[in-house]
Design an enzyme around this catalytic site. Structure first.
Site, mmCIF file in Angstrom:
data_model
loop_
_atom_site.group_PDB
_atom_site.id
_atom_site.type_symbol
_atom_site.label_atom_id
_atom_site.label_comp_id
_atom_site.label_asym_id
_atom_site.label_seq_id
_atom_site.Cartn_x
_atom_site.Cartn_y
_atom_site.Cartn_z
ATOM 1 N N LYS C 78 0.865 -1.178 0.000
ATOM 2 C CA LYS C 78 0.000 0.000 0.000
ATOM 3 C C LYS C 78 0.905 1.232 0.000
ATOM 4 O O LYS C 78 1.953 1.231 0.670
ATOM 5 C CB LYS C 78 -0.868 -0.021 1.266
ATOM 6 N N SER C 153 -9.793 1.703 2.926
ATOM 7 C CA SER C 153 -8.924 2.526 2.109
ATOM 8 C C SER C 153 -7.877 1.728 1.342
ATOM 9 O O SER C 153 -7.337 2.215 0.359
ATOM 10 C CB SER C 153 -8.210 3.542 2.987
ATOM 11 N N SER C 177 -10.007 -0.680 7.057
ATOM 12 C CA SER C 177 -9.379 -0.464 5.751
ATOM 13 C C SER C 177 -8.665 -1.683 5.174
ATOM 14 O O SER C 177 -8.259 -1.644 4.012
ATOM 15 C CB SER C 177 -8.393 0.700 5.826
#
Lengths: 95, 475, 492
Positions: C78, C153, C177
């Site tokens: 990420k 997210s 997330s």
């Protein structure tokens, strides 16, 4: 109204943000919805409850007093938008 | 109406740890700009603070020295505001739960000793430095100082005059330096002070409106700024005006305080507990361990000097001004056994030499052992006090021990009574007139004969011996 | 079977047997990326060249007999972890050009374990969002239906795993997330206990809630990644110095005898009926396999969202103050003086969702409101944690739906923040209490969208979660179902 447009403007200044007129209206209305939703917390009896500000009960995380190499001046400034000489440069502070 | 000043002081002292409070960068002063910087103190994304154990220990020392209550659980908060010298946009400081509270120290007050309360002592990180460009609308940021450990020592509003404020500051400074937790250097900013001042009619309980004074970087300036501000507020009040709550800067050149009105915005620091740092728990065992390493503090030392060495209070004050000086003095006394004589030499010649050279006692070329030996030589009559002056100067210049200096300069005192008697006999024979006059009752001429003997021996004769022999031989 | 579609443990067998090289695996993954990335947009930055060098190094290590936990395995990161020398944007314009001079601890651990980094995965800006639509670099599409969001997210990480654009990925979870996008993309996602995996080098959103965890194609891979990333880090004060068990040892323990708590507050009106049915079926499967279900109550559940939207923005408003155009990142050139530069840089550098949360956070901490909002929320948070402490007296783990809905359409909730925030209603509580949670696929909707089952455990009970998840995965035959569905639905 939980929060007025003027209050949003004041908080925006504290947070160093600015908004256009339209944005401001939209934000104020959305913030009101969110703050209204938060009112439900008032129905919880929290008398004598210690606030939980950390997700851990750890204590005393220390390091020993030993110097380790720093970044070089060049590395420290490598990401700076406006490096000048050995410094970070910023626009004049108006007081 | 008679007004009474009410003063509280906030001292920021940089702690003498080797590394910063939350990262491993050096705290040393004077490095090239932005070279004692790392991702943590530059406030880069994703980095986290780790507390330096020594900073906690140093703060505990100060808390013990100032008789504060140590909060067994204390913690850090974030003070949020934007400024280019504050790379994270918040300062990590202690707010609701400081390390120490409710202490106090004794100072020489206006009349006599009084206790000034200490509200709290807390740990925090220093900010960086901003240099303003004089020719271009810009400022330059150096973040070397960012994250250097500070303690803030907040006094109660117990101080009642500028002199008392200066006395309090000197005591705080002295304790910090004695504890070896702060170098006390005011020019480099290691010891800084802000003051809150208000006036109230004498006898009134509640406080008047206060002004906060900043930018005073010496003891003298703190005193001058307070004196000025007290007068200023007095004029305002006497003219029927009102003191405004505001920050005022001391202008050293003009000798006045200047209002910052309109230049400071209403702050809302939004303090909240720092989620990246955990609670500091201080055990009794830890406190006792630190107490065990505490040096004797200046006031205790002073009292012990008075008691053990029977020297005047003035001497005790001068000799305990620094730990190193007191240690030096004590070593001299231990070796020579004469506290008052040692005090005279240390306070006299030694401090004068050092002052002329701007040297610290730790760099004194005369070791305590040499000074003690010289004092013993005087006591034994091997050299006179006058010779000793010459010897000490030479010792200071060369670092040589007293015996070497005495031998090299041929300063040995004549203590052989037979040899001296022979000299006296010669002088009596050479000065029949004066001898006759002395014997006829002119006692003043005794000095004349002393002088002649000193002259004949080039000052090396033991003065006591001269006296004794002359008294025996002249009549 | 293409190499890119395999799991870590399958590829490791092939690498050990000398059947494939790390270079071949990476080539396969990049071949897949080249084919589908245009449609999915899972990545912000691809690290093709450095990945090739890492793969070559992995092959050399294998030849010399140095095979580590992740040698030669392509993993997506990420874009919230700092990777030395690679742009780390956190999905924001304000960090569009930031190149960190350090590695996050998890990145360093993956490096040491021999992993190959495919690239930096897309995400909601500063991890603020549940759909990956707030990214400055454009949205990510759900590989199961390209008109839908992948969740957020960590939507890029989840989509990359689901679309086989990597073998596994790392994400971060502040309110769901990891688990919510894992559920919406049909992959396994674990949020560990707060303090289990180091946060050093993870760009902070809400420091007391953030936690890093893996996205994998199955539960065994999840255990493999956890073995690498879990553990104490002296660079983080809130890192816990507690021995890390071998999570693989939990994989085959079965579920017999485990007590599964079913919290009544998590099975309520408002949940998509298809999801409710699927999750109930999954619980039935667990019971048949020997688990004992017990009814429990988590009475403060309804307050989780309100607490979260006070605590997280409060911490974020402070964490994001460092983005001021002075030391790194975006600076507006139009600033006339310092204040103006600050305001212009931050206003142009942050997107709307981030600005909204900064405003909320600043407001709830400001003078006069602190007690009513931040303090009150922190007290209720303590009660939420107490609920879990009490629940775990009665059960070993808790089962709930991961998300109240399956993947929704792009743009569907962007104008209604409260609706968007409700996506996290079942995941936020774990962050509040600091406990671990895992989401595993448990079926599909009629539209063929994946459904997630969430297990929550007590502090440091990741092993129990992996045990239950592995048992379910096996009993339900998830691997075969997933392969069938993928072939039928993900035909691009």
């Amino acid at each position: 109204m939980k929060i007025t447009r003027a209050e949003v403007a004041h908080v925006a200044h504290l947070a160093r943000l600015t908004f256009g007129e339209e944005e401001m209206d939209k934000f104020t209305s959305q913030l009101n919805d969110i703050l209204l939703y938060m009112e439900k917390l008032n129905s919880v009896d929290t008398t004598g409850v210690e606030p939980m500000t950390h997700a851990t009960v750890l204590h005393n995380a220390f390091r020993e007093d030993a110097v380790k190499p720093s970044l070089s001046n060049e590395q420290s400034l490598a990401n700076a938008p406006d490096p000048r000489g050995e410094f970070f440069r910023v626009p004049k502070v108006i007081e | 109406m008679e007004f009474e000043p009410v003063i509280g002081l906030e001292v920021h002292a940089q702690l003498r740890s080797d590394s910063k409070i939350f990262c491993s960068c050096s705290t040393q002063f004077g490095a090239g700009p932005n070279t004692h910087t790392c991702p943590v103190c530059l406030g880069m994304p994703g980095v986290l603070p780790i507390l330096n154990r020594k900073v906690v220990e140093f703060t505990i020392k100060m808390a013990l020295a100032t008789h504060c209550r140590i909060n067994r659980e204390n913690s850090f908060a974030r003070k949020n505001y934007f400024y280019p010298d504050l790379p994270k946009g918040y300062q990590i400081s202690q707010y609701a739960y400081p390390l120490a509270e409710a202490g106090g120290i004794e100072v020489e007050g206006d009349e006599n000793r009084k206790c000034i309360g200490i509200t709290r002592i807390h740990m925090e990180e220093d900010a960086g430095k901003l240099i303003h460009d004089e020719h271009f609308p810009a400022s330059y940021v150096d973040l070397n100082r960012t994250g250097v450990p500070l303690i803030e020592i907040v006094s109660e509003p117990d101080i009642r005059s500028a002199e008392e404020a200066a006395a309090y500051l000197r005591r705080i400074h002295e304790i910090l330096v004695y504890l070896e937790i702060c170098d006390g250097n005011m020019e480099e900013g290691s010891f800084r002070c802000d003051a809150n001042v208000s006036l109230r009619p004498r006898g009134q309980e509640e406080f008047g409106t206060r002004a906060e004074l900043k930018n005073m970087n010496s003891f003298r300036n703190v005193q001058r700024a307070l004196e000025y501000e007290i007068k200023r507020q007095q004029y305002v009040l006497e003219a029927g005006g009102e003191v405004i709550q505001e920050t005022r800067l001391w202008d050293d050149a003009q000798g006045v305080t200047i209002s910052m009105r309109g230049k400071e915005e209403a702050h809302d620091y939004r303090y909240f507990p720092d989620p990246d740092l955990v609670t500091i728990v201080i055990s009794d065992a830890w406190i006792e361990e630190i107490r065990g390493t505490m040096p004797e503090l200046p006031l205790e030392k002073r009292e012990r000097f008075l008691r053990d060495y029977q020297i005047p209070p003035y001497d005790a004050g001068v000799l305990t001004a620094s730990r190193a000086l007191a240690d030096y003095y004590e070593e001299v006394v231990r070796l020579c056994g004469q506290p008052k004589v040692a005090s005279n030499w240390v306070m006299g010649d030694i401090l004068r030499f050092l002052k002329e050279d701007k040297r610290d006692i730790r760099d004194c070329p005369i070791p305590a052992a040499s000074l003690a030996e010289m004092i013993r030589l005087i006591e034994d009559g091997a050299i006179s006090g006058k010779m000793a002056k010459e010897v000490s100067e030479e010792m200071y210049r060369t670092g040589k021990p007293p015996q070497t200096v005495i031998t090299e300069k041929g300063l040995v005192q004549i203590t052989d009574a037979g040899a001296l008697a022979a000299v006296i006999a010669e002088i009596m024979a050479a000065n029949p007139t004066q001898l006759a006059q002395y014997r006829g009752g002119k006692d003043k001429l005794f000095g004349f004969f002393v002088g002649q003997v000193m002259k004949a021996t080039q000052g090396k004769a033991n003065p006591q011996l001269i006296n004794d022999l002359l008294k025996k031989m002249l009549p | 079977m293409e190499l890119y579609s395999l799991t870590i443990h399958e590829l490791q067998e092939k690498l050990r047997a000398g059947e494939v090289t790390a270079a071949e695996i990476l080539a396969s993954v990049y071949q897949r990326i080249d084919r589908v990335e245009d449609k999915v947009h899972a990545y912000i930055t691809l690290m093709r060249e450095s990945a090739q060098a890492q793969a070559a190094a992995a092959d050399a290590a294998i030849r010399s007999g140095d095979i580590r936990a992740l040698t030669g395995i392509p993993i997506a990161l990420k874009d919230i972890y700092c990777v030395q020398g690679f742009t780390t944007t956190c999905g924001s314009r304000i960090l569009h050009n930031f190149v960190p001079p350090y590695d996050a601890t998890v990145v360093a651990k993956l490096r040491d374990a021999g992993a190959v980094f495919t690239g930096k995965a897309n995400m909601d800006e500063f991890a603020m969002g549940s759909s990956t639509e707030t990214s400055y670099f454009g949205d990510t599409r759900n590989p199961w239906d390209l008109t839908r969001i992948p969740g957020g997210s960590s939507g890029g990480s989840a989509a990359a795993v689901a679309a086989d654009e990597c073998i596994a990925a790392l994400g971060s979870d502040t309110g769901g997330s990891i688990r919510q996008p894992a559920a919406l993309c049909g992959v396994v996602g674990l949020k560990p206990t707060y303090g289990r995996v180091s946060r050093f080098g993870l760009v902070a959103f809400a420091s007391s809630l953030d936690q890093i965890g893996p996205f994998t194609k199955d539960v065994e891979d999840c255990a493999i990644l956890m073995n690498v990333i879990a553990g104490y880090d002296p660079r983080e004060s809130t890192s816990v110095n507690l021995e890390v068990p071998d999570y693989r040892s939990f994989l085959s323990r079965g579920i017999a005898g485990l007590r599964i708590g079913i919290p009544r507050e998590y099975f309520i009106a408002g949940i998509d009926p298809e999801i409710l049915t699927s999750v109930r079926q999954a619980i039935g499967t667990l019971e048949k396999a020997g688990a004992k279900c017990v009814d429990i109550s988590l009475p403060h559940t309804e307050y989780c969202l309100a607490v979260y939207y006070i605590v997280a923005p409060a911490e974020a408003s402070s964490n994001l103050a460092r983005y001021d155009g002075v030391k790194y990142g975006f600076r507006s050139e139009e600033g006339r003086d310092l204040l103006d530069m600050y305001k212009r840089s931050r206003s142009a550098g942050f997107g709307d969702e981030v600005k909204k949360r900064i405003i909320i956070g600043t407001y709830v901490l400001s003078s006069g409101y602190y007690d009513a909002y931040y303090k009150k929320a922190s007290q209720v948070r303590a009660l939420i944690r107490r609920d879990f402490d009490e629940a775990f007296q009665k059960c070993d783990l808790i089962a709930t739906p991961t998300s109240p809905t399956a993947a929704f359409h792009i743009g569907e909730k962007t104008d209604d923040p409260m609706q968007m925030y409700l996506s996290d209603i079942f995941t936020i509580s774990a962050n509040m209490a600091g406990i671990p949670g895992i989401s595993i696929p448990c079926g599909f909707t009629g539209d063929g969208l994946p459904i997630g089952l969430q297990f929550l455990g007590g502090h440091f009970q990741e092993g129990t979660l992996i045990q239950a998840a592995a048992a379910y995965e096996k009993t339900a035959g998830m691997a075969a179902l997933m392969a069938r569905q993928k072939q039928a639905k993900m035909n691009f």
